[in-house]
Design an enzyme around this catalytic site. Sequence first.
Site, PDB file in Angstrom:
ATOM      1  N   LYS A  51     -14.263   0.244  -3.977  1.00 56.20           N
ATOM      2  CA  LYS A  51     -15.354   0.624  -3.072  1.00 56.20           C
ATOM      3  C   LYS A  51     -16.425   1.385  -3.837  1.00 56.20           C
ATOM      4  O   LYS A  51     -17.615   1.154  -3.653  1.00 56.20           O
ATOM      5  CB  LYS A  51     -14.818   1.515  -1.943  1.00 56.20           C
ATOM      6  CG  LYS A  51     -13.897   0.823  -0.980  1.00 56.20           C
ATOM      7  CD  LYS A  51     -13.502   1.759   0.137  1.00 56.20           C
ATOM      8  CE  LYS A  51     -12.340   1.196   0.923  1.00 56.20           C
ATOM      9  NZ  LYS A  51     -11.708   2.164   1.786  1.00 56.20           N
TER      10      LYS A  51
ATOM     11  N   HIS B  44       7.458 -26.802  -0.851  1.00 56.26           N
ATOM     12  CA  HIS B  44       6.800 -27.931  -1.518  1.00 56.26           C
ATOM     13  C   HIS B  44       5.667 -27.468  -2.420  1.00 56.26           C
ATOM     14  O   HIS B  44       4.884 -28.281  -2.900  1.00 56.26           O
ATOM     15  CB  HIS B  44       6.309 -28.921  -0.467  1.00 56.26           C
ATOM     16  CG  HIS B  44       7.439 -29.516   0.316  1.00 56.26           C
ATOM     17  ND1 HIS B  44       7.929 -30.783   0.076  1.00 56.26           N
ATOM     18  CD2 HIS B  44       8.212 -28.995   1.309  1.00 56.26           C
ATOM     19  CE1 HIS B  44       8.946 -31.021   0.895  1.00 56.26           C
ATOM     20  NE2 HIS B  44       9.132 -29.951   1.655  1.00 56.26           N
TER      21      HIS B  44
ATOM     22  N   GLU C 240       0.822  -1.205   0.000  1.00 56.21           N
ATOM     23  CA  GLU C 240       0.000   0.000   0.000  1.00 56.21           C
ATOM     24  C   GLU C 240       0.862   1.264   0.000  1.00 56.21           C
ATOM     25  O   GLU C 240       0.433   2.323  -0.433  1.00 56.21           O
ATOM     26  CB  GLU C 240      -0.915  -0.005   1.233  1.00 56.21           C
ATOM     27  CG  GLU C 240      -2.354   0.310   0.902  1.00 56.21           C
ATOM     28  CD  GLU C 240      -3.288   0.048   2.067  1.00 56.21           C
ATOM     29  OE1 GLU C 240      -4.209  -0.755   1.887  1.00 56.21           O
ATOM     30  OE2 GLU C 240      -3.115   0.645   3.135  1.00 56.21           O
TER      31      GLU C 240
HETATM   32  O1  PA5 Z   1      -3.783   1.140   5.861  1.00 55.65           O
HETATM   33  C1  PA5 Z   1      -4.875   1.555   5.522  1.00 55.65           C
HETATM   34  O2  PA5 Z   1      -5.115   2.761   5.444  1.00 55.65           O
HETATM   35  C2  PA5 Z   1      -6.023   0.617   5.215  1.00 55.65           C
HETATM   36  O3  PA5 Z   1      -5.626  -0.682   5.098  1.00 55.65           O
HETATM   37  C3  PA5 Z   1      -7.051   0.712   6.297  1.00 55.65           C
HETATM   38  O4  PA5 Z   1      -6.453   0.381   7.513  1.00 55.65           O
HETATM   39  C4  PA5 Z   1      -8.226  -0.204   6.024  1.00 55.65           C
HETATM   40  O5  PA5 Z   1      -8.764   0.089   4.776  1.00 55.65           O
HETATM   41  C5  PA5 Z   1      -9.274  -0.041   7.095  1.00 55.65           C
HETATM   42  O6  PA5 Z   1      -9.712   1.277   7.144  1.00 55.65           O
HETATM   43  P1  PA5 Z   1     -10.472   1.800   8.406  1.00 55.65           P
HETATM   44  O7  PA5 Z   1      -9.567   1.709   9.566  1.00 55.65           O
HETATM   45  O8  PA5 Z   1     -10.830   3.225   8.065  1.00 55.65           O
HETATM   46  O9  PA5 Z   1     -11.692   0.949   8.592  1.00 55.65           O
END
Ligand code: PA5
Length: 447
Positions: free
Chosen positions: A423, A309, A288
């Site tokens: 989303k 494996h 990310e």
């Molecule tokens: O690192 C990030 O920003 C994302 O992975 C969020 O943690 C994830 O989408 C969850 O979001 P939220 O904490 O707003 O529910």
Amino acid sequence: MIKLTIEKTFEFISRASVAAYKQRATDALRSLENGTGKGNDFLGWLHLPSSLTPEFLSELKQTAQRLRDNCEVVVVAGIGGSYLGARAVIESLSNSFGIYETERHGSPLILYAGHNISEDYLYELTSYLKTKTFGVINISKSGTTTETALAFRLLKRQCEEQRGKEMAKQVIVAITDAKKGAARITADKEGYTSYIIPDNIGGRFSVLTPVGLLPIAVAGLDIEALVGGAREMEVACGVHVPFEENPAAIYAAVRNELYKQGKKIEILVNYNPKLHYVSEWWKQLYGESEGKEHKGIFPAAVDFSTDLHSMGQWIQDGERSIFETVVSIEQTNHALTIPSDEENLDGLNFLAGKHVDEVNKMAELGTQLAHIDGGVPNIHISLPRLNERYIGQLLYFFEIACGISGYILGVNPFDQPGVEAYKKNMFALLDKPGYEEETKRLRTRLS
Ligand code: PA5
């Protein structure tokens, strides 16, 4: 301290090419420290370990104790950065078979929800919980994430029905934004104990906030030692540590150089299945943070020797676009020796008297040599043993190295614009109010 070794990359990249990153890595670290780089409003994690007070940790432990006293099961509801850090630490430091014990001895079983939208998963979870005294830690920074909100809606109702409104209030804890989002509104209205995820800490960097620390404390693990380890690494990787001695800067430099030389995939390897979720956490952290602007190393992970494996053939012999980073544990926490057998039908008497870990270590060494011969550069990170202190060091090491590495790559390591695309489509396809135009557009596209 945990130790980084990059010697086994020098058959593929030169020492000089790594040394050449000195200026860029140092500049990246300074940008983090001075808050002058991209995404500088998300640097709250940088000095988090040293800023956590004993009072704050003690308050978290009190809340954790309330859940421990009143619950056989605690469900951590969260997704991505809102659950992976907690799960990584809990699974790496808990007994692998503890989940099957029916006697909890004051340590609740930790289960997870809100990280998928599987009806079968949620049905089976809620069915299992029917006979359990359970609590929920609802974690969402935005407070609006569909996966988590959906699971929490089901769990909140079930908890209230099974335990009554008053007890539910005692065993449901919210960790969310200070002001905005549905999770905040619900927590305030219901009077739940709640903790704030600081605005300047993104989900994937939040393991040392209550997001990670509360579930970890509920699992009975030592959050002071975890934070203490992270604090040691904060010093070891700080801005005043010269490039050559700074493990985070070196790791960032080596992986960027390997990437430049065509190694587009980094595989995080462990030889202990307890580390599986550390890899999941790491994948999110690097994926990310770096995967943007059509750039970035693809972070993958395997559990060895299990996956030797299954994925071993590809790693040994497939397209040469990979390098591995091995997280290795020097000393086991338990001892188990291999018995001698009179009949020796399995032919294993040559191992009799050895510890199982000696076999594991030779598998590790043999694999390293084979993979280097096969064209896979090898970065090595060793932890003296699996405990809170060294896991704390490892987590912080990967966080700061990620910040440095992202800046060297030239991206903003602290945003995640690409996560929104699915989303938007999902909401439109579900006819969420406000998405009417998008709904029409997608339906036409699909017809
Ligand atoms: O690192 C990030 O920003 C994302 O992975 C969020 O943690 C994830 O989408 C969850 O979001 P939220 O904490 O707003 O529910």
